[in-house]
Design an enzyme around this catalytic site. Sequence first.
Site, short mmCIF file in Angstrom:
data_model
loop_
_atom_site.label_atom_id
_atom_site.label_comp_id
_atom_site.label_asym_id
_atom_site.label_seq_id
_atom_site.Cartn_x
_atom_site.Cartn_y
_atom_site.Cartn_z
N THR A 234 -1.47 2.33 -0.65
CA THR A 234 -0.36 3.28 -0.77
C THR A 234 -0.59 4.21 -1.94
O THR A 234 -1.24 3.86 -2.93
CB THR A 234 0.98 2.57 -1.02
OG1 THR A 234 0.98 1.99 -2.34
CG2 THR A 234 1.26 1.50 0.02
N ASP A 235 -0.04 5.44 -1.83
CA ASP A 235 0.09 6.23 -3.04
C ASP A 235 1.02 5.47 -3.97
O ASP A 235 1.77 4.59 -3.56
CB ASP A 235 0.66 7.62 -2.71
CG ASP A 235 0.32 8.65 -3.77
OD1 ASP A 235 -0.05 8.26 -4.89
OD2 ASP A 235 0.42 9.86 -3.48
N TRP A 236 0.97 5.81 -5.24
CA TRP A 236 1.64 5.02 -6.27
C TRP A 236 3.16 5.12 -6.10
O TRP A 236 3.77 6.15 -6.38
CB TRP A 236 1.20 5.48 -7.64
CG TRP A 236 0.02 4.73 -8.19
CD1 TRP A 236 -0.06 4.20 -9.45
CD2 TRP A 236 -1.21 4.38 -7.56
NE1 TRP A 236 -1.27 3.56 -9.63
CE2 TRP A 236 -1.99 3.65 -8.47
CE3 TRP A 236 -1.74 4.60 -6.28
CZ2 TRP A 236 -3.25 3.15 -8.17
CZ3 TRP A 236 -3.00 4.11 -5.98
CH2 TRP A 236 -3.74 3.39 -6.91
#
Length: 794
Positions: A234-236
């Site tokens: 995932t993106d952060w």
Amino acid sequence: MFGKKKQYPVPNAYGLTPAEQVKLTSGVDFWGTEAFPQAGIPRFRMSDGPHGLRFQAGAGDHLGINDSTPSTAFPTGSALACTWDPALVAQMGTAIGREARSLHVDMVLGPGVNIKRNPLCGRNFEYFSEDPFLAGQLAAGWIKGAQSAGVGACLKHYAVNNQENDRLRSDSLVDPIALHALYLEAFRIAVTEAQPEGVMCSYNLINGTYASDDAYLLSTVLRKQWGFRGTVITDWGALNDKTAALNAGTDLEMPGNRHLFDKQALRDLASGRLQPAALTRAVAKIAQLAQKPRPAFTGDRDQLLRDNAQLAEKIEEQAAVLLKNDDHILPLTATDKIAVIGQMAAATRFQGAGSSHINAAETVSITQGLNAAGITYTYADGRDQKKAVAAAQAADKVVFVAGLPETAESEGFDRETMALPTDQNALISAIAAVNPHIVVLLVAGAPVTLPWFDQVQGLLNLYLGGEHVGTAAARLLYGAVTPSGKLAETYPLHYADVPSSALYDRNTLSVAYAESLYVGYRYYEKAQVPVRFPFGYGLSYTTFAVSDSHLSQATVKPGETIQVTVTVRNTGARTGAEVVQVYVGNDPDAALTPLKTLQGFAKVTLAPGAAQTVTIDLPAQAFSEWDDQAQQFVLPQGQRTVIVATSSAAAEVAATLPVTLQGTSRTRRAAPIPAWYRHPQGLPVVADFEKLSGRTVTPPHQPRPGEFTKYSTPKEMGQYSWVVRQITAIAKQQMIGTDHPTSAEDRFMETTIMNTPLIRLSQQSSGALPLAAVDRLVAAANRHYTGLITGRPR
């Protein structure tokens, strides 16, 4: 272990208990994964890219944009793309990979291949192009280079993430043809040609489903259709629902959030909602990353940085695009009396703001580059217009450095206008009135409007050229190297000409991609809208001739590849490089079909008088169309053309070659397609898009007390809640140090705080904002004061 023992329908993979397996699927801190030494699974370390290494020692400090180890700041993606040189991009990838290994980093988060749908996207400086073929080829080069150094690449941001405003909760509504032929195509090319070790899913929803939860994109398309073998990360803070994400194909949630959602995932595993096979897959993918042998760095890191600074300079020299050169004002000569004007000449921007911000090991401004080259000039920063005009009047030629301020281009928010600062525009016009011999050096990560274009003789676009932009600029200005960059995006005349201009950032939560695949040159050409500079355009100090174009065969069958062969000759007096661009021309009356699309290119460097024969492959894929029912690209029947050119402009076409496609006769779509998608004129409207896509656009709505949820932002809730306002002010003081940020980095931080849904802030807070506090803040904003005390919102 979590709580009392339960029976879970999942094997103890790698000797890990079910609870340990769930734990592995979330990071341990901001940059790393959990380690289980007893299972032979070490910690895996990541760092930001993509145009340099943003390494934070230890656990990192969330969004500490400037707190990083010195590394090489290469030209940003928008500049890099103008090289049209995947091999050179691969060299940059290798260089970043070696810097990563010198700091024991296992994966670099990059490259970014999102399509430049609109020039105002705040993150366009990080991305390559409006064209998916060019973006995909360059991304493949970057990935191959980085992974050749033993470092994993993480391709991002998957998918349809083309705005920064409200990016954490916007819903990108897109029709299937645009989705596959435009917005996914660069990812497809990069994955199939380079197999990145990771793919990062984006924050946004796509057609109503969060990217992290999208089984169609993550499993059906990415893994089954494209054959991706790596790990989905995932993106952060982009995880929406841990169980849904694991089931859909997400493997690793980042950053570490003290395992906020692990207990729920375990309950879902016991109840059967979390599929055991999904957890087993995720564990295997993460272990695969962590256990991969990676080379130790050997050598001297300081010397590596010096070598990479030279590479950064070389890339910028190949990336800069000469856009105007009337009366051959360039290159300058040693006898020219020069005035250099503009604040950016001495304080030259070389990167944008946000998570990609590099703590550059060294920097060279334009004035420093001229000084190092021994160039004599007078300088005026332009703040005093009279002094600047006087300096210009006394000179033979003027070099004016214009560009966007650092606060204009950043991750986290979009630009508000395509215009340069008004004082710059006014000063250029004032100088032109006394001295028309002006060369403008343009410093910006994305297109801008140029109201003074007819008043200047020269225009050299440096984009954001990395830490040695000043050295490269001096060499380009004085002809030590010949400009060879070609635009990777169209420069429109006016923002109102952009097909998405009437809708972009007007409804940030329900985003209609109403123009479908008519983006960039795909729109301007078919709609017959004039532009300032076309896609693929760029001048040189020398001249070229492209001749003898021919095809290996005039028919294409499924699975076949044909070749187009051309001869390129340098007909000028200087060594230079030309980019041969090959487009496939389509039926001008076909719906949802551009007049042509780029399907091949080659950059050729030639000495004066030299010639080279170039062969470019065109597989059947280059002529194929997306068939949503069949869920694949299909080669149709009929006539097409192969267009050999040096830009997308009709005036630069060298040859048009007919070709016959011997594919499948396709059944036309039963539902009528609105006329705009056959012959786009003017701008698209939402009503037509809804008919085309079957999607319904939700009108904008400002939530009020009683409507707030954990997906609401501090900006929304703070209007009604003193408690939220106070906590937000404390967060800004702690993270930024002020309630009134001025720098680009501080503005990015402020935007992150104010526009991030509470649940996402909790996910990135490392426990500082627990879920119970989120519930209480929501209750306070909803004026549900019992919930504020109990922590149970309605």
